[in-house]
Design a protein around this motif. Structure first.
Motif, mmCIF file in Angstrom:
data_model
loop_
_atom_site.group_PDB
_atom_site.id
_atom_site.type_symbol
_atom_site.label_atom_id
_atom_site.label_comp_id
_atom_site.label_asym_id
_atom_site.label_seq_id
_atom_site.Cartn_x
_atom_site.Cartn_y
_atom_site.Cartn_z
ATOM 1 N N GLU A 128 -3.013 8.933 7.966
ATOM 2 C CA GLU A 128 -3.693 8.317 6.822
ATOM 3 C C GLU A 128 -3.746 6.796 6.976
ATOM 4 O O GLU A 128 -4.742 6.165 6.623
ATOM 5 C CB GLU A 128 -3.003 8.699 5.512
ATOM 6 N N VAL A 129 -2.674 6.206 7.488
ATOM 7 C CA VAL A 129 -2.657 4.754 7.732
ATOM 8 C C VAL A 129 -3.746 4.388 8.740
ATOM 9 O O VAL A 129 -4.524 3.458 8.526
ATOM 10 C CB VAL A 129 -1.281 4.281 8.237
ATOM 11 N N LEU B 276 -4.268 -7.092 12.052
ATOM 12 C CA LEU B 276 -4.233 -6.743 10.636
ATOM 13 C C LEU B 276 -2.800 -6.349 10.296
ATOM 14 O O LEU B 276 -2.183 -5.567 11.027
ATOM 15 C CB LEU B 276 -5.180 -5.559 10.355
ATOM 16 N N PHE B 277 -2.276 -6.886 9.212
ATOM 17 C CA PHE B 277 -0.913 -6.574 8.778
ATOM 18 C C PHE B 277 -0.961 -5.740 7.511
ATOM 19 O O PHE B 277 -1.706 -6.050 6.587
ATOM 20 C CB PHE B 277 -0.132 -7.858 8.510
ATOM 21 N N ILE B 278 -0.150 -4.674 7.470
ATOM 22 C CA ILE B 278 -0.027 -3.835 6.284
ATOM 23 C C ILE B 278 1.453 -3.632 6.003
ATOM 24 O O ILE B 278 2.234 -3.355 6.914
ATOM 25 C CB ILE B 278 -0.681 -2.458 6.498
ATOM 26 N N LYS B 279 1.831 -3.744 4.746
ATOM 27 C CA LYS B 279 3.178 -3.386 4.309
ATOM 28 C C LYS B 279 3.049 -2.199 3.374
ATOM 29 O O LYS B 279 2.347 -2.256 2.374
ATOM 30 C CB LYS B 279 3.868 -4.524 3.583
ATOM 31 N N SER C 224 7.590 0.703 7.720
ATOM 32 C CA SER C 224 7.058 0.056 6.515
ATOM 33 C C SER C 224 6.042 -1.024 6.859
ATOM 34 O O SER C 224 5.199 -1.356 6.048
ATOM 35 C CB SER C 224 8.176 -0.598 5.706
ATOM 36 N N TYR C 225 6.165 -1.598 8.058
ATOM 37 C CA TYR C 225 5.312 -2.706 8.473
ATOM 38 C C TYR C 225 4.446 -2.272 9.646
ATOM 39 O O TYR C 225 4.964 -1.797 10.655
ATOM 40 C CB TYR C 225 6.156 -3.922 8.889
ATOM 41 N N MET D 61 0.838 -1.175 0.000
ATOM 42 C CA MET D 61 0.000 0.000 0.000
ATOM 43 C C MET D 61 0.883 1.238 0.000
ATOM 44 O O MET D 61 2.014 1.197 0.438
ATOM 45 C CB MET D 61 -0.878 0.021 1.245
ATOM 46 N N LYS D 62 0.337 2.319 -0.463
ATOM 47 C CA LYS D 62 1.058 3.588 -0.442
ATOM 48 C C LYS D 62 0.170 4.607 0.271
ATOM 49 O O LYS D 62 -0.811 5.089 -0.282
ATOM 50 C CB LYS D 62 1.385 4.054 -1.853
#
Length: 92
Positions: free
Chosen positions: A8-9, A60-63, A76-77, A1-2
């Motif tokens: 915002e995240v 929940l995981f986001i990179k 980043s993680y 994701m950007k």
């Protein structure tokens, strides 16, 4: 994701989890407020925002494609967690 910033995240993940009935609007506000008081960028590259929920516990995981400044660290993680303290499985 950007996503360009910590806020915002948190808004993006909060709205995603809200749409899946994992977070309430109150929970979204709670996690943003908590991050403003005590940021959760624990080690270089990783943040662990979390909160107490009345719903089922989850992670929940986001990179992120591009690291963002969380507070003192570039991240980043992101591992976001909602913890239900009444859920007996959490105690194992």
């Amino acid at each position: 994701m950007k996503l360009p910033s910590k806020e915002e995240v948190l808004k993006f993940t909060g709205n995603l989890l809200y749409s899946k009935n994992k977070m309430s609007q109150y929970d979204i506000e709670q996690i943003i407020n908590r991050e403003n008081i005590s940021p959760t960028d624990l080690i270089h590259g990783v943040a662990f925002p979390h909160f107490i929920t009345k719903e089922t516990s989850f992670f929940l995981f986001i990179k992120l494609k591009t690291p963002i400044k969380w507070s003192t660290e570039k991240v980043s993680y992101i591992f976001m967690g909602g913890i239900n303290l009444q859920d007996q499985d959490n105690k194992k």
